[in-house]
Scaffold this motif. Structure first.
Motif, mmCIF file in Angstrom:
data_model
loop_
_atom_site.group_PDB
_atom_site.id
_atom_site.type_symbol
_atom_site.label_atom_id
_atom_site.label_comp_id
_atom_site.label_asym_id
_atom_site.label_seq_id
_atom_site.Cartn_x
_atom_site.Cartn_y
_atom_site.Cartn_z
ATOM 1 N N ILE A 1 0.835 -1.205 0.000
ATOM 2 C CA ILE A 1 0.000 0.000 0.000
ATOM 3 C C ILE A 1 0.872 1.258 0.000
ATOM 4 C CG2 ILE A 1 -1.692 1.339 1.344
ATOM 5 C CD1 ILE A 1 -2.840 -1.109 -0.200
ATOM 6 N N ASP A 2 1.940 1.268 0.794
ATOM 7 C CA ASP A 2 2.845 2.421 0.819
ATOM 8 C C ASP A 2 3.506 2.631 -0.542
ATOM 9 O OD1 ASP A 2 2.175 2.945 3.420
ATOM 10 O OD2 ASP A 2 4.037 2.171 4.286
ATOM 11 N N CYS A 3 3.846 1.547 -1.224
ATOM 12 C CA CYS A 3 4.416 1.673 -2.584
ATOM 13 C C CYS A 3 3.398 2.285 -3.534
ATOM 14 C CB CYS A 3 4.846 0.305 -3.107
ATOM 15 S SG CYS A 3 6.372 -0.315 -2.420
ATOM 16 N N ILE A 4 2.170 1.787 -3.488
ATOM 17 C CA ILE A 4 1.118 2.304 -4.362
ATOM 18 C C ILE A 4 0.892 3.790 -4.101
ATOM 19 C CG2 ILE A 4 -1.377 2.203 -4.828
ATOM 20 C CD1 ILE A 4 -1.139 -0.872 -4.355
ATOM 21 N N ASP A 5 0.916 4.187 -2.827
ATOM 22 C CA ASP A 5 0.680 5.580 -2.448
ATOM 23 C C ASP A 5 1.915 6.465 -2.610
ATOM 24 O OD1 ASP A 5 -1.917 4.885 -1.844
ATOM 25 O OD2 ASP A 5 -1.569 4.729 0.322
ATOM 26 N N GLY A 6 3.048 5.875 -3.027
ATOM 27 C CA GLY A 6 4.263 6.649 -3.247
ATOM 28 C C GLY A 6 4.956 7.091 -1.967
ATOM 29 N N LYS A 7 4.694 6.424 -0.871
ATOM 30 C CA LYS A 7 5.323 6.778 0.400
ATOM 31 C C LYS A 7 6.720 6.162 0.507
ATOM 32 C CE LYS A 7 0.971 7.017 2.978
ATOM 33 N NZ LYS A 7 0.170 6.377 4.051
ATOM 34 N N ASN A 8 7.565 6.787 1.298
ATOM 35 C CA ASN A 8 8.874 6.209 1.593
ATOM 36 C C ASN A 8 8.686 4.975 2.463
ATOM 37 O OD1 ASN A 8 10.330 8.132 0.181
ATOM 38 N ND2 ASN A 8 10.478 9.485 1.956
ATOM 39 N N LEU A 9 9.497 3.987 2.209
ATOM 40 C CA LEU A 9 9.378 2.733 2.951
ATOM 41 C C LEU A 9 10.388 2.672 4.080
ATOM 42 C CD1 LEU A 9 8.983 0.182 0.036
ATOM 43 C CD2 LEU A 9 7.206 1.258 1.394
ATOM 44 N N ASN A 10 9.960 2.109 5.169
ATOM 45 C CA ASN A 10 10.854 1.827 6.286
ATOM 46 C C ASN A 10 10.610 0.376 6.675
ATOM 47 O OD1 ASN A 10 12.621 1.954 8.386
ATOM 48 N ND2 ASN A 10 11.245 3.070 9.757
ATOM 49 N N VAL A 11 11.171 -0.533 5.888
ATOM 50 C CA VAL A 11 10.950 -1.965 6.081
ATOM 51 C C VAL A 11 11.848 -2.456 7.208
ATOM 52 C CG1 VAL A 11 11.063 -4.231 4.985
ATOM 53 C CG2 VAL A 11 10.353 -2.237 3.646
ATOM 54 N N LYS A 12 11.256 -3.199 8.117
ATOM 55 C CA LYS A 12 12.004 -3.776 9.225
ATOM 56 C C LYS A 12 12.065 -5.294 9.050
ATOM 57 C CE LYS A 12 10.803 -0.261 12.681
ATOM 58 N NZ LYS A 12 11.343 0.821 12.134
ATOM 59 N N TRP A 13 13.225 -5.840 9.340
ATOM 60 C CA TRP A 13 13.461 -7.273 9.176
ATOM 61 C C TRP A 13 13.762 -7.920 10.515
ATOM 62 C CZ3 TRP A 13 12.521 -9.088 4.405
ATOM 63 C CH2 TRP A 13 12.552 -8.174 3.353
ATOM 64 N N LYS A 14 13.429 -9.201 10.637
ATOM 65 C CA LYS A 14 13.825 -9.981 11.808
ATOM 66 C C LYS A 14 15.339 -10.178 11.748
ATOM 67 C CE LYS A 14 9.609 -12.749 11.818
ATOM 68 N NZ LYS A 14 9.079 -14.095 11.606
ATOM 69 N N SER A 15 15.947 -10.443 12.875
ATOM 70 C CA SER A 15 17.397 -10.566 12.917
ATOM 71 C C SER A 15 17.895 -11.994 12.723
ATOM 72 C CB SER A 15 17.924 -10.029 14.253
ATOM 73 O OG SER A 15 17.386 -10.806 15.311
ATOM 74 N N GLY A 16 17.024 -12.950 12.499
ATOM 75 C CA GLY A 16 17.438 -14.345 12.387
ATOM 76 C C GLY A 16 17.664 -14.799 10.956
ATOM 77 N N PHE A 17 17.435 -16.075 10.746
ATOM 78 C CA PHE A 17 17.699 -16.727 9.462
ATOM 79 C C PHE A 17 16.502 -17.579 9.050
ATOM 80 C CE2 PHE A 17 21.696 -16.027 11.544
ATOM 81 C CZ PHE A 17 22.523 -15.582 10.539
ATOM 82 N N CYS A 18 16.278 -17.663 7.748
ATOM 83 C CA CYS A 18 15.274 -18.565 7.188
ATOM 84 C C CYS A 18 15.955 -19.499 6.199
ATOM 85 C CB CYS A 18 14.180 -17.795 6.445
ATOM 86 S SG CYS A 18 12.786 -17.382 7.467
#
Length: 169
Positions: free
Chosen positions: A48-65
């Motif tokens: 939704i933020d991409c569609i609305d043209g907003k800046n992204l602040n993506v947060k990731w988990k610190s582990g492994f998959c």
């Protein structure tokens, strides 16, 4: 353009190789990466933020998959002409209940359920991706390999070397 651009790149000892470029997520790649998204930034909000043209602040988990794909041994060359029954041990659910922090997630593909018998079938191809998250890489990988034998069907195939080169370094 607003959408997803995925670049499949492989780094080897002889260089970096460009494998593919898609305007969608690749299945196994997305299954492992999206499980690393923090609960603070769900995929829906990112889209939704991409569609609305907003800046992204993506947060990731610190582990492994880790992700191991179970396919049919004829994949990708042909599909079976018949339905192949899949046996799923109840032990896989017990393992998940006992290991809440390191649950297995299964992403089924090319599978149908016969409603009368509650049995699952495949005709081959990719059948299931098994994904595990953990704070430690070795734990995410061993969780899959310690439980992978609990799923069985004729012609089952999966690689047994996924992640081991990384571990050996």
């Amino acid at each position: 353009y607003k959408g997803i651009l995925y670049a499949g790149i492989m780094k080897t000892t002889t260089g970096i190789y460009f494998l593919e470029f898609n305007c969608r997520f690749g299945d196994p790649e997305a299954q492992v990466l999206l499980n690393l998204l923090s609960d603070e930034t769900p995929l829906y909000n990112i889209i939704i933020d991409c569609i609305d043209g907003k800046n992204l602040n993506v947060k990731w988990k610190s582990g492994f998959c880790s992700n191991v794909v179970l396919s049919h041994n004829d994949y990708p060359y042909k599909k079976s002409e018949r339905l192949i029954p899949i046996t799923i041990s109840d032990d896989i659910n017990k393992a998940n209940e006992a290991n809440e922090a390191n649950k297995l997630k299964m992403y089924w593909a090319n599978v149908i359920k016969h409603d009368d018998t509650d049995t699952y079938y495949t005709t081959g191809g990719r059948v299931v991706s098994i994904v595990s998250y953990s704070e430690r890489f070795i734990s995410s990988l061993t969780n899959i390999y310690n439980n992978i034998y609990k799923i069985f069907y004729d012609g089952i195939y999966y690689r047994r070397d996924i992640g081991y080169n990384y571990i050996n370094r």
